[in-house]
Design a protein around this motif. Structure first.
Motif, PDB file in Angstrom:
ATOM      1  N   LEU A  56     118.650 -27.765 -96.527  1.00  0.00           N
ATOM      2  CA  LEU A  56     119.647 -28.709 -96.037  1.00  0.00           C
ATOM      3  C   LEU A  56     121.066 -28.297 -96.418  1.00  0.00           C
TER       4      LEU A  56
ATOM      5  N   ARG B  79     116.691 -30.575 -83.104  1.00  0.00           N
ATOM      6  CA  ARG B  79     117.619 -31.100 -84.110  1.00  0.00           C
ATOM      7  C   ARG B  79     116.895 -32.026 -85.073  1.00  0.00           C
TER       8      ARG B  79
ATOM      9  N   VAL C 139     123.738 -37.307 -90.196  1.00  0.00           N
ATOM     10  CA  VAL C 139     123.918 -35.870 -89.999  1.00  0.00           C
ATOM     11  C   VAL C 139     122.913 -35.408 -88.961  1.00  0.00           C
TER      12      VAL C 139
ATOM     13  N   TRP D 110     121.408 -32.050 -87.555  1.00  0.00           N
ATOM     14  CA  TRP D 110     121.307 -30.703 -88.125  1.00  0.00           C
ATOM     15  C   TRP D 110     120.473 -29.806 -87.222  1.00  0.00           C
TER      16      TRP D 110
ATOM     17  N   HIS E 257     125.613 -28.179 -88.339  1.00  0.00           N
ATOM     18  CA  HIS E 257     125.352 -29.615 -88.414  1.00  0.00           C
ATOM     19  C   HIS E 257     126.609 -30.385 -88.031  1.00  0.00           C
TER      20      HIS E 257
END
Length: 262
Positions: A100, A117, A129, A131, A138
């Motif tokens: 992350l 995503r 968020v 990502w 992101h």
């Protein structure tokens, strides 16, 4: 009567394929969509590497292989390494490959994955968020305070491509593929559920939509299910929940789309 001897024509020289990048690209497009296929092919020579790293080739490869294999899953417990691969070497993806891009992972909750995503939410910071694990890119989006406070609590959400309804669309990077985020929650008195949608195209949230429920609802703990252009969530609570219609479609806010919620 004399018998004539048949003569077979001599085989000619083998015809060489023209040294053309288009033909080679068509051959490379037919490689299996395994994670190791393109990286290993790019090591053959500089020419192959040049073709494979071309953005047009990558888009064509994704368009040809619209149903790639499942490479792994993300655990609900967010930590430094929370990805688990389901493939065998050489296609096994190390957990560290999808780490992350966040400082304090303990404060983040994963809401789900869709269209390449991952969606995460931080209730303390009131921030979501979106990502893209393969690239590490992101997008951070602030959640309006009125969506999550003492009166309301966001319990779940989903991210989806803005062009998900277009069967010819190929999912790509943030620059070429807009996205939408839907969040759902429950009021503090457990009598109403609400939803709203964020659009990366407009950079705005839609108006909050709420509806009363004829039972006590606590949360939406399970991920949403996308069917066509409608998202479904199963509310958890107590009472006569089976008599309540569990599909709720939001009105169409401008420039947001046609996604349904709940």
């Amino acid at each position: 009567m004399t018998r004539r001897r048949r003569t077979c024509p001599r085989p000619g020289a083998p015809v060489a394929l023209p040294d053309d990048d288009d033909i080679l690209s068509e051959i490379l497009l037919r490689l299996p969509p395994q994670p190791s296929s393109l990286p290993r092919a790019s090591l053959v020579c500089k020419r192959w590497r040049r073709l494979i790293t071309n953005p047009h080739f990558r888009r064509s490869f994704r368009a040809r292989h619209r149903n790639p294999p499942l490479i792994g899953f993300f655990n609900d417990l967010v930590r430094s390494s929370f990805f688990s691969s389901v493939l065998d070497p050489p296609d096994l993806i190390p957990a560290e490959r999808f780490s992350l891009p966040l400082r304090d992972n303990k404060q983040w909750k994963i809401f789900g994955c869709r269209h390449g995503r991952v969606l995460l939410y931080n209730r303390e910071q009131k921030e979501i968020v979106v990502w893209d694990p393969p690239t590490g890119d992101h997008r951070r989006v602030a959640v309006p305070p009125e969506f999550d406070n003492e009166e309301r609590t966001i319990w779940n959400g989903a991210v989806l491509c803005a062009a998900a309804a277009d069967p010819s669309h190929v999912h790509g990077s943030f620059s070429s593929c807009l996205f939408k985020v839907a969040v759902v929650g429950v009021t503090s008195d457990n009598t109403q559920v609400f939803a709203c949608i964020y659009s990366s195209e407009t950079g705005k949230w839609s108006d909050l939509v709420a509806t009363a429920v004829p039972f006590v609802v606590y949360c939406f703990s399970h991920p949403g299910t996308l069917v066509g252009n409608t998202l479904y969530w199963m509310p958890l609570g107590r009472g006569r929940w089976w008599s309540w219609p569990r599909r709720f479609v939001t009105p169409q806010p401008p420039n947001v789309g046609k996604e349904g919620l709940f």
